[in-house]
Design a protein around this motif. Structure first.
Motif, PDB file in Angstrom:
ATOM      1  N   ILE A  75      42.670  68.685  35.702  1.00 19.50           N
ATOM      2  CA  ILE A  75      42.418  67.277  35.366  1.00 19.50           C
ATOM      3  C   ILE A  75      43.698  66.623  34.856  1.00 19.50           C
ATOM      4  N   TYR A  76      44.432  67.361  34.026  1.00 24.07           N
ATOM      5  CA  TYR A  76      45.692  66.859  33.471  1.00 24.07           C
ATOM      6  C   TYR A  76      46.719  66.596  34.571  1.00 24.07           C
ATOM      7  N   THR A  77      46.919  67.532  35.471  1.00 19.75           N
ATOM      8  CA  THR A  77      47.940  67.350  36.508  1.00 19.75           C
ATOM      9  C   THR A  77      47.585  66.206  37.450  1.00 19.75           C
ATOM     10  N   ILE A  78      46.308  66.041  37.749  1.00 19.06           N
ATOM     11  CA  ILE A  78      45.885  64.925  38.599  1.00 19.06           C
ATOM     12  C   ILE A  78      46.179  63.596  37.907  1.00 19.06           C
ATOM     13  N   ALA A  79      45.860  63.530  36.620  1.00 20.56           N
ATOM     14  CA  ALA A  79      46.089  62.285  35.863  1.00 20.56           C
ATOM     15  C   ALA A  79      47.575  61.953  35.771  1.00 20.56           C
ATOM     16  N   VAL A  80      48.404  62.968  35.572  1.00 23.53           N
ATOM     17  CA  VAL A  80      49.846  62.725  35.499  1.00 23.53           C
ATOM     18  C   VAL A  80      50.362  62.185  36.828  1.00 23.53           C
ATOM     19  N   GLY A  81      49.799  62.690  37.926  1.00 23.63           N
ATOM     20  CA  GLY A  81      50.153  62.151  39.235  1.00 23.63           C
ATOM     21  C   GLY A  81      49.778  60.684  39.366  1.00 23.63           C
ATOM     22  N   GLN A  82      48.609  60.341  38.850  1.00 24.63           N
ATOM     23  CA  GLN A  82      48.189  58.942  38.862  1.00 24.63           C
ATOM     24  C   GLN A  82      49.104  58.091  37.986  1.00 24.63           C
ATOM     25  N   GLU A  83      49.567  58.683  36.886  1.00 19.76           N
ATOM     26  CA  GLU A  83      50.472  57.951  35.995  1.00 19.76           C
ATOM     27  C   GLU A  83      51.792  57.626  36.698  1.00 19.76           C
ATOM     28  N   THR A  84      52.289  58.553  37.512  1.00 21.65           N
ATOM     29  CA  THR A  84      53.527  58.266  38.250  1.00 21.65           C
ATOM     30  C   THR A  84      53.305  57.125  39.241  1.00 21.65           C
ATOM     31  N   GLN A  85      52.103  57.057  39.814  1.00 20.39           N
ATOM     32  CA  GLN A  85      51.780  55.930  40.704  1.00 20.39           C
ATOM     33  C   GLN A  85      51.799  54.619  39.920  1.00 20.39           C
ATOM     34  N   ASP A  86      51.207  54.633  38.726  1.00 24.63           N
ATOM     35  CA  ASP A  86      51.216  53.430  37.883  1.00 24.63           C
ATOM     36  C   ASP A  86      52.642  52.989  37.588  1.00 24.63           C
ATOM     37  N   ARG A  87      53.502  53.965  37.299  1.00 24.78           N
ATOM     38  CA  ARG A  87      54.878  53.642  36.935  1.00 24.78           C
ATOM     39  C   ARG A  87      55.618  53.002  38.106  1.00 24.78           C
ATOM     40  N   VAL A  88      55.437  53.572  39.295  1.00 19.14           N
ATOM     41  CA  VAL A  88      56.115  53.042  40.473  1.00 19.14           C
ATOM     42  C   VAL A  88      55.627  51.631  40.802  1.00 19.14           C
ATOM     43  N   ARG A  89      54.326  51.407  40.634  1.00 15.96           N
ATOM     44  CA  ARG A  89      53.738  50.103  40.971  1.00 15.96           C
ATOM     45  C   ARG A  89      53.777  49.127  39.802  1.00 15.96           C
ATOM     46  N   ASN A  90      54.324  49.588  38.671  1.00 20.29           N
ATOM     47  CA  ASN A  90      54.410  48.755  37.465  1.00 20.29           C
ATOM     48  C   ASN A  90      53.027  48.233  37.048  1.00 20.29           C
ATOM     49  N   ILE A  91      52.042  49.128  37.083  1.00 17.45           N
ATOM     50  CA  ILE A  91      50.667  48.774  36.741  1.00 17.45           C
ATOM     51  C   ILE A  91      50.453  48.894  35.235  1.00 17.45           C
ATOM     52  N   THR A  92      49.866  47.884  34.633  1.00 17.07           N
ATOM     53  CA  THR A  92      49.479  47.922  33.231  1.00 17.07           C
ATOM     54  C   THR A  92      47.955  47.937  33.155  1.00 17.07           C
ATOM     55  N   ARG A  93      47.372  49.041  32.766  1.00 14.54           N
ATOM     56  CA  ARG A  93      45.918  49.166  32.693  1.00 14.54           C
ATOM     57  C   ARG A  93      45.365  48.326  31.545  1.00 14.54           C
ATOM     58  N   ASN A  94      44.056  47.978  31.638  1.00 17.32           N
ATOM     59  CA  ASN A  94      43.447  47.287  30.507  1.00 17.32           C
ATOM     60  C   ASN A  94      43.223  48.288  29.373  1.00 17.32           C
ATOM     61  N   ILE A  95      42.924  47.788  28.201  1.00 20.26           N
ATOM     62  CA  ILE A  95      42.882  48.633  27.002  1.00 20.26           C
ATOM     63  C   ILE A  95      41.842  49.746  27.128  1.00 20.26           C
ATOM     64  N   GLU A  96      40.625  49.395  27.525  1.00 22.30           N
ATOM     65  CA  GLU A  96      39.564  50.404  27.621  1.00 22.30           C
ATOM     66  C   GLU A  96      39.896  51.459  28.665  1.00 22.30           C
ATOM     67  N   ASP A  97      40.370  51.024  29.810  1.00 18.74           N
ATOM     68  CA  ASP A  97      40.719  51.952  30.887  1.00 18.74           C
ATOM     69  C   ASP A  97      41.852  52.868  30.454  1.00 18.74           C
ATOM     70  N   TYR A  98      42.831  52.299  29.761  1.00 17.04           N
ATOM     71  CA  TYR A  98      43.966  53.103  29.310  1.00 17.04           C
ATOM     72  C   TYR A  98      43.525  54.198  28.344  1.00 17.04           C
ATOM     73  N   ILE A  99      42.674  53.864  27.384  1.00 22.92           N
ATOM     74  CA  ILE A  99      42.234  54.847  26.395  1.00 22.92           C
ATOM     75  C   ILE A  99      41.523  56.019  27.069  1.00 22.92           C
ATOM     76  N   LEU A 100      40.681  55.718  28.052  1.00 20.49           N
ATOM     77  CA  LEU A 100      39.993  56.777  28.792  1.00 20.49           C
ATOM     78  C   LEU A 100      40.995  57.592  29.612  1.00 20.49           C
ATOM     79  N   PHE A 101      41.914  56.905  30.261  1.00 18.05           N
ATOM     80  CA  PHE A 101      42.918  57.565  31.098  1.00 18.05           C
ATOM     81  C   PHE A 101      43.836  58.449  30.256  1.00 18.05           C
ATOM     82  N   ARG A 102      44.129  58.003  29.054  1.00 16.54           N
ATOM     83  CA  ARG A 102      45.044  58.734  28.168  1.00 16.54           C
ATOM     84  C   ARG A 102      44.482  60.094  27.763  1.00 16.54           C
ATOM     85  N   ARG A 103      43.159  60.224  27.725  1.00 19.61           N
ATOM     86  CA  ARG A 103      42.567  61.527  27.428  1.00 19.61           C
ATOM     87  C   ARG A 103      43.011  62.566  28.455  1.00 19.61           C
ATOM     88  N   SER A 104      43.218  62.122  29.696  1.00 22.48           N
ATOM     89  CA  SER A 104      43.620  63.037  30.759  1.00 22.48           C
ATOM     90  C   SER A 104      45.125  63.225  30.801  1.00 22.48           C
TER      91      SER A 104
END
Length: 344
Positions: free
Chosen positions: A153-182
């Motif tokens: 779960i952690y490695t998948i989420a980190v991969g998604q985080e790299t996608q966010d970084r490349v696309r300069n995506i800023t998640r909303n607060i609730e989504d970020y808190i849930l995503f941060r658990r991973s």
């Protein structure tokens, strides 16, 4: 001492009412050297990763975060903290494709710890293999299976985080808190507490246990974001709750710090309320459940203490900052990205 030209922000202290105090594992002096020697044996690690390992004091983090565990589990925890840090350093500098490939080889190493790694492969796979070959011996079968699932779960989420970084995506607060658990690897991080426990899935599926676990997870990740914000903003990272709150609520730094601190304080209050309604799982399991909950609570406190006692987030004067809560804002710097990270 800050000058008039320097910006100062205030760190909140949301763990004032946390029931556990700083405690360190009694096996730390012995295990520290063993784990440090193991990490240092990987001579091909990039120099920048070695420098971060040196200032991060991952063995101290483990000793503060897992004070209840025996010597073997503490050694596993020290090695795990080192693995997490190294994986973060590699993926922080990786493209989405590179992060995907890193996840693939790391998961293969976890699932096949007795299989030799191919020549020329990134060293992190061999680090993972050696870590799990030794550490799995002190974990019961149920815990081993849960750990591998949580690490995936952690490695998948980190991969998604790299996608966010490349696309300069800023998640909303609730989504970020849930995503941060991973992305914070919290489920995997709590696994050493379970290594010696023989608890059935029904315990972890209980709504109260789930809420208590999520509360500890959120406190770890959000408090970490508070303390890491300064160094992260300096290098332009946007994956931080403080940055997210400033962006979406259109408020300044100190206001955002206060918002996150108040949010964490609410988590603490809800956690303490839920503890009062903890159900009994029977004489066979209640003692183990207590160990699990105590372990998570100590992890929250240990992570907080380590943040000021290492140099990961505060190069100088960490313990002074812990008391004063005043931090001088660092200037922005150009982020250095390592090329061809997979082959290092």
């Amino acid at each position: 001492m800050a000058t008039d030209s320097q910006s100062v922000f205030i760190l909140p202290d949301p763990l004032k009412e946390w029931p556990k105090k700083r405690t360190i594992n009694s096996h730390y002096p012995q295990v520290k050297g063993q784990s440090s020697e193991w990490i240092q044996s990987f001579h091909t690690l990039p120099s920048r990763v070695k420098q971060v390992l040196d200032i991060s004091k991952v063995e101290l983090l483990a000793a503060l975060a897992y004070p209840l565990e025996n010597k073997d589990v503490l050694r596993a925890s020290c090695d795990l903290m080192g693995l997490f840090l190294i994986y973060d350093e590699y993926t922080d500098a990786a493209t989405p494709y590179e992060a995907q490939q890193l996840a693939k080889i790391v998961m293969d190493a976890l699932q096949n710890p007795d299989k030799a790694r191919p020549a020329g492969e990134c060293i992190i796979a061999e680090i993972t293999r050696q870590f799990w070959q030794l550490s799995s011996k002190c974990a019961l079968e149920r815990s081993r299976d849960r750990f591998i699932k949580a690490f995936r779960i952690y490695t998948i989420a980190v991969g998604q985080e790299t996608q966010d970084r490349v696309r300069n995506i800023t998640r909303n607060i609730e989504d970020y808190i849930l995503f941060r658990r991973s992305t914070g690897a919290i489920k995997a991080t709590f696994m050493p507490i379970q290594f010696g426990l023989n608890l059935p899935d029904e315990v972890f599926e209980d709504p109260v246990i789930q809420r208590l676990t999520d509360a500890c997870a959120d406190l770890c990740t959000l408090v970490n974001d508070l303390y890491s914000y300064n160094v992260e903003q300096a290098r332009g990272d946007i994956h931080n709750i403080v940055t997210i709150v400033m962006h979406h609520k259109k408020i300044g730094l100190n206001e955002a710090m206060k918002w996150v601190g108040d949010y964490c304080s609410e988590i603490v209050h809800h956690f303490l309320d839920d503890l009062r309604y903890l159900p009994s799982f029977g004489e066979e399991f209640d003692g183990q459940v207590k160990h699990y909950l105590d372990g998570m609570m100590y992890y929250v406190r240990g992570n907080d203490a380590w943040s000021f006692e290492s140099q990961k987030y505060f190069i100088e004067g960490g313990t002074d900052i812990q008391k004063s809560r005043k931090v001088v804002l660092l200037p922005r710097t150009n982020r250095q990205i390592n090329d061809d990270v997979i082959n290092r």
